[in-house]
Design an enzyme around this catalytic site. Structure first.
Site, PDB file in Angstrom:
ATOM      1  N   HIS A  35       1.033  -1.219   0.115  1.00  0.00           N
ATOM      2  CA  HIS A  35       0.112  -0.181  -0.071  1.00  0.00           C
ATOM      3  C   HIS A  35       0.935   1.186   0.035  1.00  0.00           C
ATOM      4  CE1 HIS A  35      -3.178  -2.650   2.081  1.00  0.00           C
ATOM      5  NE2 HIS A  35      -3.904  -2.065   0.938  1.00  0.00           N
ATOM      6  N   CYS A  67      -2.519   0.135   9.823  1.00  0.00           N
ATOM      7  CA  CYS A  67      -3.605  -0.596   9.391  1.00  0.00           C
ATOM      8  C   CYS A  67      -4.118  -1.107  10.498  1.00  0.00           C
ATOM      9  CB  CYS A  67      -3.093  -1.962   8.343  1.00  0.00           C
ATOM     10  SG  CYS A  67      -1.377  -2.120   8.520  1.00  0.00           S
TER      11      CYS A  67
HETATM   12  C1  CIR Z   1      -3.660  -7.793   3.163  1.00  0.00           C
HETATM   13  O1  CIR Z   1      -2.901  -8.182   2.545  1.00  0.00           O
HETATM   14  O2  CIR Z   1      -4.585  -7.147   3.065  1.00  0.00           O
HETATM   15  C2  CIR Z   1      -3.282  -8.051   4.653  1.00  0.00           C
HETATM   16  N1  CIR Z   1      -2.731  -9.008   4.849  1.00  0.00           N
HETATM   17  C3  CIR Z   1      -2.550  -6.934   5.116  1.00  0.00           C
HETATM   18  C4  CIR Z   1      -3.005  -5.513   5.013  1.00  0.00           C
HETATM   19  C5  CIR Z   1      -2.329  -4.259   5.590  1.00  0.00           C
HETATM   20  N2  CIR Z   1      -2.860  -3.185   5.377  1.00  0.00           N
HETATM   21  C6  CIR Z   1      -2.303  -2.051   5.571  1.00  0.00           C
HETATM   22  O3  CIR Z   1      -1.214  -1.747   5.199  1.00  0.00           O
HETATM   23  N3  CIR Z   1      -3.172  -0.867   5.437  1.00  0.00           N
END
Ligand code: CIR
Length: 252
Positions: free
Chosen positions: A160, A247
């Protein structure tokens, strides 16, 4: 200043979530302890923290930041780019509607909150493998209605935008080398994460305190130049699932 945060604890199926990491599978007990420390840290910074229960069937749902973009005026419910995460939003509508009027990103737009960085009245919207041009366009239009400007940045490295670029106060962005010198952030001073410490780019500014992941001493020295309080939190079990400090909460 933030007064609230929404978080969600990881569930028993946490290790089944999406990841590109080659690290070992996460230890759920340790992840839960780290989550508790994260919640206590936000509380110590003056936030009332809502801790939602685990969402069975959604192993990535503890990464609540991806489900919405929250401003002072509105909460925009996202449309997560990963199909396995799309219905995470359903259990976020209730908690968010208690705080803000809602708007939504609609099909064919996709958008993950992790791609959205707010700096006062300006938003940086990452177009990534999760957030598409249409999602970015829809969000920019909604935000424009509330007086915010948006700039779009192509996310060519990392999951992201905020995996690689975060605002750390004092007109300064903390960036990985991939984003250093990007024309869209040329008005900001930049601190570049030293080689091998790229994960530390996911540092979170909350009410004047920087929360950074434990274990990145060279980045810490650079951040100390900002003269802001710094708290370190261990996020090892979230890093294994490509997640980190930003996140794990929605701040509002
Ligand atoms: C994903 O791949 O969507 C999750 N395992 C990790 C999301 C992390 N989110 C973020 O950095 N905002």
């Amino acid at each position: 200043m933030f007064s609230h945060a929404i978080t969600r604890i990881p569930g028993p199926d946490y290790s089944k979530g999406l990841t590109t990491s080659t690290l070992p599978a996460p230890d759920l007990e340790l992840a839960l302890r780290q989550h508790g420390a994260y919640v206590r840290c936000l509380e110590s910074l003056g936030l009332t923290v809502e801790v939602l229960p685990a969402a069975p069937g959604f192993p990535d749902a503890c990464f609540v930041e991806d489900t919405a973009v929250v401003t002072r005026e509105i909460a925009v419910i996202s449309r997560p780019g990963a199909p396995s995460r799309r219905d995470e939003i359903l259990s976020m509508i209730g908690p968010l509607s208690a705080h803000r009027p809602l708007a939504r990103i609609e099909d064919p737009g996709t958008l993950d909150g992790g791609d959205i960085l707010q700096v006062e009245k300006r938003f940086f919207i990452g177009v990534s493998d999760r957030t598409n041009e249409e999602g970015a366009r829809q969000l920019a239009a909604i935000l424009a209605g509330h007086g915010y400007e948006s700039s779009i940045i192509k996310v060519a490295a990392g999951l992201h935008l905020k995996s690689s670029l975060n605002f750390v106060g004092e007109n300064t962005m903390l960036v990985t080398r991939d984003f250093a010198g990007h024309p869209t952030i040329s008005n900001f001073r930049q601190i570049i994460c030293p080689e091998g410490e790229e994960y530390a780019a996911n540092t979170l500014l909350v009410n004047g305190t920087l929360i950074m992941p434990t274990g990145y001493p060279r980045t810490r020295v650079l951040l100390e130049s900002l003269s802001l309080p710094i708290v370190e939190l261990d996020t090892s079990e979230y890093r294994k699932m490509d997640g980190g400090l930003t996140c794990l909460s929605l701040r509002l």
